[in-house]
Design an enzyme around this catalytic site. Structure first.
Site, PDB file in Angstrom:
ATOM      1  N   HIS A  81     -48.939  50.428  -2.686  1.00 49.42           N
ATOM      2  CA  HIS A  81     -47.522  50.783  -2.552  1.00 49.42           C
ATOM      3  C   HIS A  81     -46.711  50.252  -3.729  1.00 49.42           C
ATOM      4  CE1 HIS A  81     -46.281  46.781  -0.943  1.00 49.42           C
ATOM      5  NE2 HIS A  81     -47.403  46.805  -0.246  1.00 49.42           N
ATOM      6  N   ASP A  83     -43.185  49.801  -3.526  1.00 50.45           N
ATOM      7  CA  ASP A  83     -41.982  49.069  -3.113  1.00 50.45           C
ATOM      8  C   ASP A  83     -42.315  47.602  -2.841  1.00 50.45           C
ATOM      9  OD1 ASP A  83     -43.501  49.899  -0.863  1.00 50.45           O
ATOM     10  OD2 ASP A  83     -41.781  49.715   0.472  1.00 50.45           O
ATOM     11  N   ASP A 113     -48.047  41.385  -3.747  1.00 49.61           N
ATOM     12  CA  ASP A 113     -47.841  42.436  -2.728  1.00 49.61           C
ATOM     13  C   ASP A 113     -46.938  43.519  -3.294  1.00 49.61           C
ATOM     14  OD1 ASP A 113     -47.702  43.870  -0.409  1.00 49.61           O
ATOM     15  OD2 ASP A 113     -46.427  42.468   0.648  1.00 49.61           O
ATOM     16  N   GLU A 147     -43.773  51.496   1.922  1.00 47.35           N
ATOM     17  CA  GLU A 147     -44.733  50.795   2.791  1.00 47.35           C
ATOM     18  C   GLU A 147     -44.055  49.650   3.519  1.00 47.35           C
ATOM     19  OE1 GLU A 147     -47.841  48.058   4.197  1.00 47.35           O
ATOM     20  OE2 GLU A 147     -46.272  47.608   2.752  1.00 47.35           O
ATOM     21  N   GLU A 148     -43.082  49.029   2.861  1.00 53.23           N
ATOM     22  CA  GLU A 148     -42.450  47.841   3.446  1.00 53.23           C
ATOM     23  C   GLU A 148     -41.412  48.182   4.518  1.00 53.23           C
ATOM     24  OE1 GLU A 148     -43.648  45.039   3.077  1.00 53.23           O
ATOM     25  OE2 GLU A 148     -44.535  44.818   1.094  1.00 53.23           O
TER      26      GLU A 148
HETATM   27 ZN   LIG Z   1     -48.127  45.131   0.847  1.00 53.16          ZN
END
Ligand SMILES: [Zn+2]
Length: 434
Positions: A81, A83, A113, A147-148
């Site tokens: 991802h 974002d 992340d 995704e977040e």
């Molecule tokens: Zn993640």
């Protein structure tokens, strides 16, 4: 083998992507497009034809396919991802969107992340273009938005509206696995994610009789809600070790020379010491009260009180989760899902799992690879709707003392350059042989 340029590029790409602020504040407040364009440009530089896809203007996703040498082989999805979660600059040692490389470490929101993995994917694919390498299987590369938050503008949108781009994909890899876990005694464990608990974010609503705070009231919504919240928070969920969790416990027991006694999971967890952290949140369902909202004045009993609960359930344990919530909330409190996502389980006896394990072992011969189940969820849940089995495989060789779990959504998120180099080498090895 990944070349020097790939090792340089992975650091530069991580840093560049961090500098592109893709903070996802939720509720649609995010703009991934500049990061998507950056990724697409790097893919185009490798001779690929990336597609930019948006459900909502500015919320771009990127998908590209690399044709494999064996047309009869199933395709493999590699996704990351774009974002990131918000960062408060005042709390940080460096600016969270500086992408600064200092003393061999890349700093910034997304360093772990998961702009690190995005950069690793780009560096590997570009290395193949330079060397004229084709993987055996078709490799579909996807960089996603959102995704977040809800994934509605990201993987959810791709899975629902563009399934044709993932044709032939049977398995996928993405975040949160294959990192070094140091147990403090010199052992190095590489947990490889082969499952995710399901997500059940709940809203609890208690109704009662509104009235004056000085009067007798046996139908107080606040009291009813508080009682339900207390029952949920105090509840001891029964052990429900799934196939992945049992394999994790067996793998760890072997590392420590213990009897893998699954009739006493709690006892085994105690014997595993620090390594128990890798499994303890996934041996049972969970439900943690996280938000409370009721009332507007101290001498007024409100007619309604609301709470939110972060629930997670294991594969095969969702019905039990629902029934337990019915019972714990009782007759005076209603509950509903405000967000629900499936639980996942991936086989650990699959050839793809073996290829991942071999790739780690080649570059970390001292490491013990064990499967584990993620306590939370990723975009793999969305892609599972297309029949794609998801693994968490973002290889990183991390030094002792580096608190990997604390980096996720944490202050001073950062990743060592050496970890990125390891990641490129292992990812390259795996994707070539998968
Ligand atoms: Zn993640």
């Amino acid at each position: 083998m990944a070349d020097e340029q790939a090792l340089d590029e992975v650091v530069r790409f991580t840093s560049d992507l961090i500098r592109i602020d893709t903070t996802n504040r939720g509720g649609g407040d995010c703009r991934e497009r500049p990061a998507a364009e950056y990724a697409a440009e790097q893919l185009a530089g490798a001779g690929l034809e990336p597609m930019l896809l948006e459900r909502t203007e500015g919320r771009a996703n990127v998908v590209a396919r690399i044709e494999g040498s064996d047309p009869s082989a199933d395709a493999l999805l590699v996704h990351g991802h774009l974002d990131v979660v918000p960062a408060q600059a005042d709390d940080w040692s460096v600016h969270p969107f500086s992408g600064e490389v200092r003393d061999g470490v890349v700093w910034g929101r997304g360093a772990v992340d998961m702009k690190n993995m995005d950069a690793m994917i780009l560096a590997v694919v570009r290395g193949w273009a330079r060397e004229g390498i084709r993987p055996r299987r078709d490799v579909v590369v996807a960089f996603t938005a959102d995704e977040e938050d809800s994934a509605r503008d990201g993987a959810g949108f791709l899975a629902d509206e563009h399934p044709e781009l993932f044709e032939g994909c049977t398995e996928g890899i993405s975040e949160s696995g294959a990192f070094t876990f140091h147990d403090g005694s010199g052992r190095q464990i590489y947990p490889l994610a082969a499952g995710e608990r399901g997500t059940g974010w709940l809203k609890l609503s208690a109704r009662g009789r509104a009235g004056h705070g000085s009067k007798v009231n046996k139908e107080n919504a606040v009291t009813r809600l508080a009682a339900a919240v207390t029952r949920i928070g105090a509840y001891e969920w029964p052990l429900r070790p799934t196939a992945t969790v049992r394999a994790a416990l067996a793998g760890l027991a072997e590392v420590y020379g213990l009897d893998a006694d699954l009739s006493d999971v709690d006892g085994l967890l105690r014997k595993l010491g620090p390594a128990a952290k890798l499994v303890e949140s996934t041996v049972r369902n969970s439900a943690n009260p996280t938000m409370l909202d009721a009332g507007y004045k101290v001498n007024v009993i409100p007619g309604e009180a609301v709470a939110h609960v972060d629930g997670r359930f294991l594969p095969g344990a969702e019905d039990e989760f629902r029934a337990t919530l019915d019972r714990l909330t009782g007759p005076d409190v209603d509950w509903e899902f405000v967000h629900r996502e499936v639980a996942l389980e991936a086989p650990v006896d699959a050839p793809t799992y073996a290829r991942m394990r071999e790739a780690i072992e080649e570059f970390a011969p001292e490491g013990h690879v064990v499967p584990y189940c993620m306590s939370g969820g990723t975009d793999a849940k969305q892609f599972s709707r297309l029949g794609i089995t998801g693994y968490g495989f973002t290889p990183l060789e991390l030094p002792e003392g580096y608190d990997y779990q604390a980096m996720f959504h944490g202050v001073d998120e950062r990743v060592p350059v050496g970890a990125l180099h390891f990641g490129v080498r292992v990812l390259d090895r795996f994707l070539r042989t998968a």
